[in-house]
Motif scaffolding. Structure first.
Motif, PDB file in Angstrom:
ATOM      1  N   GLY A  38      -0.814   5.227  -0.579  1.00 48.35           N
ATOM      2  CA  GLY A  38       0.415   4.668  -1.133  1.00 48.35           C
ATOM      3  C   GLY A  38       1.419   5.720  -1.554  1.00 48.35           C
ATOM      4  N   ILE A  39       0.953   6.744  -2.280  1.00 47.11           N
ATOM      5  CA  ILE A  39       1.862   7.798  -2.722  1.00 47.11           C
ATOM      6  C   ILE A  39       2.394   8.571  -1.523  1.00 47.11           C
ATOM      7  N   ARG A  40       1.532   8.783  -0.536  1.00 45.06           N
ATOM      8  CA  ARG A  40       1.968   9.480   0.687  1.00 45.06           C
ATOM      9  C   ARG A  40       3.137   8.747   1.335  1.00 45.06           C
ATOM     10  N   GLN A  41       3.001   7.445   1.541  1.00 39.48           N
ATOM     11  CA  GLN A  41       4.051   6.689   2.216  1.00 39.48           C
ATOM     12  C   GLN A  41       5.298   6.552   1.347  1.00 39.48           C
ATOM     13  N   PHE A  42       5.087   6.350   0.028  1.00 39.69           N
ATOM     14  CA  PHE A  42       6.253   6.179  -0.844  1.00 39.69           C
ATOM     15  C   PHE A  42       7.079   7.459  -0.923  1.00 39.69           C
ATOM     16  N   LEU A  43       6.405   8.611  -1.056  1.00 44.42           N
ATOM     17  CA  LEU A  43       7.129   9.881  -1.083  1.00 44.42           C
ATOM     18  C   LEU A  43       7.846  10.123   0.247  1.00 44.42           C
ATOM     19  N   ALA A  44       7.197   9.728   1.345  1.00 41.90           N
ATOM     20  CA  ALA A  44       7.830   9.873   2.658  1.00 41.90           C
ATOM     21  C   ALA A  44       9.101   9.029   2.726  1.00 41.90           C
ATOM     22  N   SER A  45       9.065   7.827   2.124  1.00 40.12           N
ATOM     23  CA  SER A  45      10.257   6.967   2.132  1.00 40.12           C
ATOM     24  C   SER A  45      11.380   7.589   1.308  1.00 40.12           C
ATOM     25  N   VAL A  46      11.030   8.249   0.212  1.00 37.44           N
ATOM     26  CA  VAL A  46      12.038   8.919  -0.618  1.00 37.44           C
ATOM     27  C   VAL A  46      12.688  10.055   0.168  1.00 37.44           C
ATOM     28  N   ILE A  47      11.871  10.816   0.881  1.00 37.67           N
ATOM     29  CA  ILE A  47      12.400  11.914   1.704  1.00 37.67           C
ATOM     30  C   ILE A  47      13.329  11.364   2.778  1.00 37.67           C
ATOM     31  N   MET A  48      12.894  10.263   3.428  1.00 38.82           N
ATOM     32  CA  MET A  48      13.721   9.649   4.468  1.00 38.82           C
ATOM     33  C   MET A  48      15.040   9.139   3.881  1.00 38.82           C
TER      34      MET A  48
END
Length: 301
Positions: A38-48
């Motif tokens: 979850g944290i992996r995907q959420f941080l990736a969304s923030v970067i995007m």
């Protein structure tokens, strides 16, 4: 003239995706799996989101396209990536990467079932080779199946593979054409991250944040920044320079890199039977997907 950017992109995809299973295994050593995913995907969304805002490309994609992205995110990220991460709490990274390498076989069989592809003798040989490899895996560790945690991990892993295959077939069946991949990816990452973090609090009995080691946190951040963002951009850059068939060769390289690093860094045991299984599975996937264009010089303008 040599294209150094293309070379860098290909190396990035091969190395980063080859280290994904290793990084997941390190991350779940002290961090509960659903938190890792979850944290992996959420941080990736923030970067995007930051990238999209910087480019002035952030916008609403419409309800119909959002529906496609949520289905794709559910299958590819929540089910496939999430369950694979949970499975690695009890499975080695080398075994996980090798079994996951069979996903193109499931995609192929599903495509045949839906009439998207034709079944050939060559395909039959490829399928038999892959299943031969799977047989070697469980022949080598049949006693491990007596362990309920290991057995459950294998079950979750195959569910994850089915999720990945279903997402791939869904995209092919619906013939979805992405006009802004970065924008779609933001919605996918954000949805998956939120759902998986909710799962983390619902299904994790002990999520004492004080027990999370720096090594595991670093691995999780690596997965977010490189595994989910950098490798994606590199992959799609490569697709603008060479054919998708040529880029698909990286799938075989990724598995080999993953197994080698698992042995080198995590000291995971790689037996002779495991090597035979890896050879049969990679050969089987290669036989099914072989195309003469793989080894021809071909550039997409």
């Amino acid at each position: 003239m040599k294209d150094y950017k293309l070379t860098l992109a290909i190396l990035t995809v091969a190395i980063v995706w080859g280290t994904t299973f290793l990084s997941i295994r390190v991350a779940v050593e002290t961090i509960p799996a659903w938190f890792v995913a979850g944290i992996r995907q959420f941080l990736a969304s923030v970067i995007m989101l930051i990238i999209l805002l910087y480019r002035g490309q952030f916008q609403w994609i419409g309800w119909k396209n959002l529906g496609y992205q949520l289905v794709f995110s559910s299958l590819m990220l929540i089910v496939a990536n999430g369950l694979t991460t949970v499975a690695e709490e009890t499975l080695t990274s080398s075994l996980t990467s090798l079994i996951s390498a069979t996903s193109p076989i499931i995609v192929f069989l599903g495509s045949v079932g839906l009439g998207l592809q034709k079944f050939t003798i060559r395909a039959l040989i490829g399928v038999l080779l892959c299943f031969g490899g799977i047989t070697f895996i469980f022949w080598n560790g049949i006693s491990d199946l007596a362990n309920p945690d290991y057995r459950f991990g294998i079950f979750l892993l195959f569910c994850g593979i089915l999720g990945w295959a279903s997402g791939t077939i869904f995209t092919k069946k619906m013939n979805i054409q992405s006009k802004n991949i970065s924008l779609n990816l933001f919605y996918q990452f954000a949805f998956a991250g939120i759902i998986q973090i909710i799962f983390a609090f619902l299904f994790t009995e002990n999520y004492n944040f004080g027990n999370w080691s720096l090594k595991s946190v670093s691995a999780m951040l690596y997965l977010s920044l490189f595994g989910s963002v950098a490798a994606f951009f590199a992959y799609h850059y490569a697709l603008t320079k060479v054919s998708p068939v040529q880029v698909s060769i990286l799938a075989y390289v990724n598995t080999i890199i993953s197994i080698f690093l698992s042995w080198l860094i995590l000291n995971e045991e790689i037996s002779a039977k495991f090597i035979i299984a890896a050879f049969l599975i990679i050969l089987g996937v290669f036989v099914i997907n072989y195309n003469r264009e793989m080894f021809k010089k071909h550039r997409i303008e």
